[in-house]
Design an enzyme around this catalytic site. Structure first.
Site, PDB file in Angstrom:
ATOM      1  N   GLY A 139       0.691  -1.013  -0.132  1.00 27.99           N
ATOM      2  CA  GLY A 139      -0.066  -0.023  -0.071  1.00 27.99           C
ATOM      3  C   GLY A 139       0.994   1.018  -0.005  1.00 27.99           C
ATOM      4  O   GLY A 139       1.375   1.563  -1.094  1.00 27.99           O
ATOM      5  N   ASP A 252       6.332  14.581  -5.421  1.00 28.32           N
ATOM      6  CA  ASP A 252       6.545  15.877  -5.105  1.00 28.32           C
ATOM      7  C   ASP A 252       5.526  16.823  -5.954  1.00 28.32           C
ATOM      8  O   ASP A 252       5.271  18.053  -5.151  1.00 28.32           O
ATOM      9  CB  ASP A 252       8.118  16.442  -5.522  1.00 28.32           C
ATOM     10  CG  ASP A 252       9.238  15.685  -4.652  1.00 28.32           C
ATOM     11  OD1 ASP A 252       8.752  15.023  -3.486  1.00 28.32           O
ATOM     12  OD2 ASP A 252      10.317  15.681  -4.964  1.00 28.32           O
ATOM     13  N   GLU A 377      -2.457   8.455  -2.747  1.00 29.06           N
ATOM     14  CA  GLU A 377      -1.049   9.226  -2.784  1.00 29.06           C
ATOM     15  C   GLU A 377      -0.152   9.371  -1.393  1.00 29.06           C
ATOM     16  O   GLU A 377       0.584  10.200  -1.239  1.00 29.06           O
ATOM     17  CB  GLU A 377      -1.313  10.782  -3.534  1.00 29.06           C
ATOM     18  CG  GLU A 377      -2.007  10.754  -4.557  1.00 29.06           C
ATOM     19  CD  GLU A 377      -0.829  10.335  -5.632  1.00 29.06           C
ATOM     20  OE1 GLU A 377       0.118  11.155  -5.853  1.00 29.06           O
ATOM     21  OE2 GLU A 377      -0.960   9.469  -6.240  1.00 29.06           O
TER      22      GLU A 377
END
Length: 400
Positions: A139, A252, A377
């Site tokens: 994950g 980023d 994310e």
């Protein structure tokens, strides 16, 4: 500090807000109730955005979120990362799921923008790309990826399974993270653009979800899937010294965008709750908190948390535009905004009472949609771990 939206982006922000209000909001409930149905209305909007970006050095959207567009010029630069973020904030004030379903605005597009070489940027221009990272046994720890990529002549052969791929069925291609050599750990992980229709790649199921139902979420398997070597994004060489940094550059750029999604949906909930409470609350900011109702005081606190998340996210995008390291700031923004969106949307449902819980209002939908923004994310927990590593100067092996 000038905290106003840069004048050059005022038109973008205004247009994005109009799209959110006049286009996304009217479709919200329709595609929330029709999970897995493709919102065909988005095709026209995507085409208009493509037209705006054609030949423009100031492209907006996922493809503009890249440090490559930043220049080394003197002074402050407000560029593509900030533009993409401001647009996302406004559009998600309308509907997060519909934004995630937008053609050619996927997180895979941001990945291509972040790490592809010039030839790849040109070749994949106009491609709608999803991003495939998560696996059944992997994950938030992206370094534990087990999907393999073995070089075979002018191709790589991919084997493995990916789950929770946003737009995995609808997109033209998927950016797949795979390892070239499991024994080398995270340093050997590379990303590959795999186009739909490639033999050996198949969508095995679509997930039923709590929220963002307008966006499809797929599981995809790769069985001896041959991908052209030219589709490996960035440098094909394994650099043990640089390690995971090359692939992680994607985060980023994308983590501030996900934080922006959280900020947008939280703002929608705050705005609507204020409207619903306007007859019961004075909303006089000049009065001290002990002199106002509990509902007012709660809303003021939520607004303060929202503003903090917004400013942290703007900072992360601004650093990217100015070619400054932003990994820590991107994780801080993602952690703060994801948590704030969850708290704000749920508390707004509570403040609105039975009205907030019913389907006559979008408040309950925003509460459901917001949860994923604290998960994908990189979860809240993994973001805090990354921030701790940066602050303490520890490696991933030293601080787990």
């Amino acid at each position: 500090m000038n905290l106003e939206t840069p004048k050059k982006f005022s038109g973008l922000v205004s247009q994005a807000h109009e799209v959110a209000a006049q286009f996304f909001r009217p479709l919200s409930r329709k595609y929330d109730q029709a999970e897995h149905a493709y919102p065909k209305e988005l095709d026209l909007l995507a085409a208009l955005l493509d037209g705006m970006n054609a030949g423009s050095p100031d492209a907006v959207g996922a493809t503009s979120a890249s440090k490559r567009s930043a220049t080394a010029e003197e002074g402050i630069k407000n560029g593509g990362n900030l533009a993409a973020l401001l647009g996302v904030m406004e559009l998600c004030w309308g509907d997060v799921g519909l934004l995630l379903a937008m053609p050619r605005q996927g997180l895979g597009n941001a990945a291509i923008a972040a790490v592809a070489n010039d030839e790849q940027l040109q070749r994949f221009r106009g491609t709608w790309a999803a991003m495939a990272i998560t696996e059944p046994g992997c994950g938030s720890d992206s370094a534990a990826i087990r999907t393999t990529a073995v070089k075979d002549g002018d191709h790589y052969v991919l084997n493995g399974e990916k789950i929770f791929v946003t737009s995995g069925e609808r997109a033209d291609a998927v950016v797949v993270w795979a390892t070239l050599d499991k024994s080398l750990g995270r340093a050997a992980i590379k990303s590959f653009v795999v186009e739909h229709g490639t033999p050996g790649m198949s969508v095995t199921r679509l997930e039923k979800k709590l929220g963002i139902k307008a966006s499809d979420t797929a599981a995809i398997s790769f069985v001896d899937c041959r991908v052209p070597a030219a589709n490996l994004l960035g440098n094909p060489e394994i650099d043990v010294q640089k390690g995971f940094a090359g692939v992680m550059e994607t985060f980023d750029n994308t983590r501030p965008l996900v934080a922006g999604m959280a900020i947008g949906v939280a703002k929608a909930a705050l705005d609507r709750t204020r409207e619903l409470l306007k007859d019961a609350c004075a909303f006089d900011y000049a009065r001290p908190l002990f002199a106002v109702s509990h509902a007012e005081a709660t809303l003021y606190r939520l607004e303060a948390e929202w503003e903090a998340a917004r400013l942290l996210t703007l900072k992360a995008a601004w650093l990217a535009d100015n070619r400054q390291p932003n990994s820590k700031e991107a994780s801080i923004a993602k952690a703060k905004a994801g948590r704030v969106a969850n708290e704000v949307t749920l508390k707004c449902v509570e403040l609105a009472g039975a009205l907030g819980y019913g389907e006559d209002e979008l408040l309950e939908k925003w509460a459901r949609d917001s949860k994923i923004l604290d998960i994908f994310e990189g979860t809240q927990q993994i973001q805090l771990l990354i921030v701790a590593r940066r602050l303490l100067g520890k490696s991933s092996s030293e601080l787990k």
